[in-house]
Design a protein around this motif. Structure first.
Motif, PDB file in Angstrom:
ATOM      1  N   SER A   1      14.802  54.328  51.132  1.00 12.86           N
ATOM      2  CA  SER A   1      16.008  53.495  51.154  1.00 12.86           C
ATOM      3  C   SER A   1      16.509  53.251  52.579  1.00 12.86           C
ATOM      4  N   SER A   2      16.030  54.038  53.542  1.00 10.51           N
ATOM      5  CA  SER A   2      16.442  53.837  54.931  1.00 10.51           C
ATOM      6  C   SER A   2      15.860  52.542  55.512  1.00 10.51           C
ATOM      7  N   LYS A   3      14.972  51.886  54.767  1.00 11.77           N
ATOM      8  CA  LYS A   3      14.363  50.654  55.277  1.00 11.77           C
ATOM      9  C   LYS A   3      15.414  49.585  55.552  1.00 11.77           C
ATOM     10  N   GLY A   4      16.498  49.586  54.798  1.00 10.89           N
ATOM     11  CA  GLY A   4      17.575  48.624  55.013  1.00 10.89           C
ATOM     12  C   GLY A   4      18.302  48.853  56.325  1.00 10.89           C
ATOM     13  N   ASN A   5      18.066  50.011  56.938  1.00  6.69           N
ATOM     14  CA  ASN A   5      18.689  50.358  58.211  1.00  6.69           C
ATOM     15  C   ASN A   5      17.599  50.536  59.280  1.00  6.69           C
ATOM     16  N   ASP A   6      16.547  49.734  59.173  1.00  6.20           N
ATOM     17  CA  ASP A   6      15.406  49.789  60.108  1.00  6.20           C
ATOM     18  C   ASP A   6      14.735  51.158  60.136  1.00  6.20           C
ATOM     19  N   GLY A   7      14.845  51.904  59.052  1.00  2.00           N
ATOM     20  CA  GLY A   7      14.202  53.220  58.960  1.00  2.00           C
ATOM     21  C   GLY A   7      15.014  54.352  59.558  1.00  2.00           C
TER      22      GLY A   7
ATOM     23  N   VAL B   1       2.860  49.489  65.171  1.00  9.04           N
ATOM     24  CA  VAL B   1       4.024  49.991  65.924  1.00  9.04           C
ATOM     25  C   VAL B   1       3.605  50.694  67.215  1.00  9.04           C
ATOM     26  N   ASN B   2       2.388  51.196  67.281  1.00 11.20           N
ATOM     27  CA  ASN B   2       1.903  51.753  68.544  1.00 11.20           C
ATOM     28  C   ASN B   2       1.658  50.646  69.569  1.00 11.20           C
ATOM     29  N   GLU B   3       1.156  49.505  69.087  1.00 10.67           N
ATOM     30  CA  GLU B   3       0.903  48.367  69.976  1.00 10.67           C
ATOM     31  C   GLU B   3       2.193  47.633  70.343  1.00 10.67           C
ATOM     32  N   LYS B   4       3.123  47.569  69.380  1.00  8.88           N
ATOM     33  CA  LYS B   4       4.381  46.839  69.594  1.00  8.88           C
ATOM     34  C   LYS B   4       5.553  47.687  69.086  1.00  8.88           C
ATOM     35  N   PRO B   5       5.969  48.681  69.871  1.00  3.52           N
ATOM     36  CA  PRO B   5       7.032  49.599  69.426  1.00  3.52           C
ATOM     37  C   PRO B   5       8.335  48.907  69.016  1.00  3.52           C
ATOM     38  N   LYS B   6       8.630  47.754  69.597  1.00  5.52           N
ATOM     39  CA  LYS B   6       9.874  47.054  69.256  1.00  5.52           C
ATOM     40  C   LYS B   6       9.843  46.488  67.840  1.00  5.52           C
ATOM     41  N   LYS B   7       8.685  46.502  67.214  1.00  6.14           N
ATOM     42  CA  LYS B   7       8.533  45.999  65.834  1.00  6.14           C
ATOM     43  C   LYS B   7       8.796  47.099  64.802  1.00  6.14           C
ATOM     44  N   PHE B   8       9.181  48.306  65.251  1.00  3.64           N
ATOM     45  CA  PHE B   8       9.364  49.427  64.330  1.00  3.64           C
ATOM     46  C   PHE B   8      10.365  49.085  63.223  1.00  3.64           C
ATOM     47  N   GLY B   9      11.533  48.576  63.594  1.00  4.30           N
ATOM     48  CA  GLY B   9      12.564  48.250  62.608  1.00  4.30           C
ATOM     49  C   GLY B   9      12.092  47.233  61.584  1.00  4.30           C
ATOM     50  N   GLN B  10      11.442  46.186  62.065  1.00  7.94           N
ATOM     51  CA  GLN B  10      10.907  45.162  61.163  1.00  7.94           C
ATOM     52  C   GLN B  10       9.842  45.761  60.249  1.00  7.94           C
ATOM     53  N   ALA B  11       8.961  46.596  60.829  1.00  9.07           N
ATOM     54  CA  ALA B  11       7.910  47.237  60.029  1.00  9.07           C
ATOM     55  C   ALA B  11       8.524  48.137  58.962  1.00  9.07           C
TER      56      ALA B  11
ATOM     57  N   PRO C   1      20.433  75.476  65.240  1.00 10.90           N
ATOM     58  CA  PRO C   1      19.464  74.424  64.898  1.00 10.90           C
ATOM     59  C   PRO C   1      19.549  73.248  65.876  1.00 10.90           C
ATOM     60  N   SER C   2      18.419  72.647  66.150  1.00 10.39           N
ATOM     61  CA  SER C   2      18.391  71.447  66.986  1.00 10.39           C
ATOM     62  C   SER C   2      18.860  70.254  66.150  1.00 10.39           C
ATOM     63  N   LEU C   3      19.369  69.244  66.834  1.00  8.03           N
ATOM     64  CA  LEU C   3      19.801  68.010  66.176  1.00  8.03           C
ATOM     65  C   LEU C   3      18.895  66.873  66.629  1.00  8.03           C
ATOM     66  N   TYR C   4      18.591  65.975  65.702  1.00 11.53           N
ATOM     67  CA  TYR C   4      17.697  64.859  65.987  1.00 11.53           C
ATOM     68  C   TYR C   4      18.295  63.575  65.448  1.00 11.53           C
ATOM     69  N   GLU C   5      18.020  62.477  66.133  1.00 11.19           N
ATOM     70  CA  GLU C   5      18.240  61.146  65.581  1.00 11.19           C
ATOM     71  C   GLU C   5      16.861  60.544  65.483  1.00 11.19           C
ATOM     72  N   ALA C   6      16.479  60.185  64.271  1.00 10.21           N
ATOM     73  CA  ALA C   6      15.109  59.720  64.035  1.00 10.21           C
ATOM     74  C   ALA C   6      15.100  58.562  63.056  1.00 10.21           C
ATOM     75  N   ALA C   7      13.980  57.854  63.085  1.00  9.23           N
ATOM     76  CA  ALA C   7      13.719  56.784  62.126  1.00  9.23           C
ATOM     77  C   ALA C   7      12.316  57.013  61.580  1.00  9.23           C
ATOM     78  N   HIS C   8      12.080  56.553  60.360  1.00  7.03           N
ATOM     79  CA  HIS C   8      10.740  56.703  59.810  1.00  7.03           C
ATOM     80  C   HIS C   8      10.410  55.537  58.885  1.00  7.03           C
ATOM     81  N   ILE C   9       9.116  55.431  58.649  1.00 11.65           N
ATOM     82  CA  ILE C   9       8.598  54.478  57.663  1.00 11.65           C
ATOM     83  C   ILE C   9       7.807  55.334  56.685  1.00 11.65           C
ATOM     84  N   LEU C  10       8.182  55.290  55.429  1.00 14.76           N
ATOM     85  CA  LEU C  10       7.531  56.103  54.401  1.00 14.76           C
ATOM     86  C   LEU C  10       6.583  55.260  53.564  1.00 14.76           C
TER      87      LEU C  10
END
Length: 191
Positions: free
Chosen positions: A90-96, A72-82, A34-43
């Motif tokens: 619950s991952s929102k507390g960890n910037d997704g 987030v497409n216009e300002k990718p650095k805002k992903f964590g804040q978004a 299996p491949s391994l990934y490090e990812a973040a998301h906004i649900l």
């Protein structure tokens, strides 16, 4: 009883070693770790049965998700804040950030998206799953290595044996039907 008859009468041919190796070489891509990934998301969660207008109705979740995706497409650095401000996970507390994921750790739609995103990018579209809409960012990917022949030989052999038995059972059944004499019924062609 039918299965007992088939088990007694159907004998599948043994699968030769060279056929197993040929299947392995022909379908090499199927035999990877299996491949391994490090990812973040906004649900943006969807509550099943939520009435239109409810914050977790499909329409409301979609509207909100589209606005945040545009941001987030216009300002990718805002992903964590978004993520902190909008995610229903619950991952929102960890910037997704979801940490390290392996193929199969998430639902199929999410897995498929992870496999297509360029590292360091946000998926250009919302991904809909049973949980709602996701905005996904891929931070790292480690492709799974090809597995050695010896580690998958038994799996391939067993699959080929099952397929050979099914074909033999089908031939046996067809022979029975061909040689059968049916009485007491009159079959007519369908109109």
């Amino acid at each position: 009883m039918i299965r007992q008859v088939l088990d007694e009468r159907v004998v599948a041919e043994d699968i030769p070693e060279d056929a197993i190796k040929r299947a392995f070489e022909t379908h090499r891509e199927r035999f990877r770790a299996p491949s391994l990934y490090e990812a973040a998301h906004i649900l943006f969660a969807i509550k099943p049965g939520a009435e239109d207008g409810h914050p977790q109705s499909r329409d409301k979740a979609l509207q909100k998700a589209e606005l945040v995706l545009k941001l987030v497409n216009e300002k990718p650095k805002k992903f964590g804040q978004a993520a902190r401000e909008n995610s229903d996970c619950s991952s929102k507390g960890n910037d997704g950030m979801l940490g390290q994921l392996s193929t199969g750790d998430t639902v199929p739609e999410f897995d498929a998206a992870l496999a297509t995103i360029t590292v360091g990018e946000v998926h250009p579209e919302l991904i809909e799953t049973e949980f709602g809409f996701h905005i996904i960012r891929l931070d790292a990917r480690a492709e799974g290595d090809f597995l050695p022949y010896d580690s998958v030989k038994t799996t391939i052999s067993e699959a080929m044996e099952r397929a050979a038995w099914a074909q033999a059972a089908q031939r046996f059944t067809a022979e029975l039907v061909t040689g059968a004499e049916i009485t007491g019924l009159r079959l007519t062609a369908a109109a």
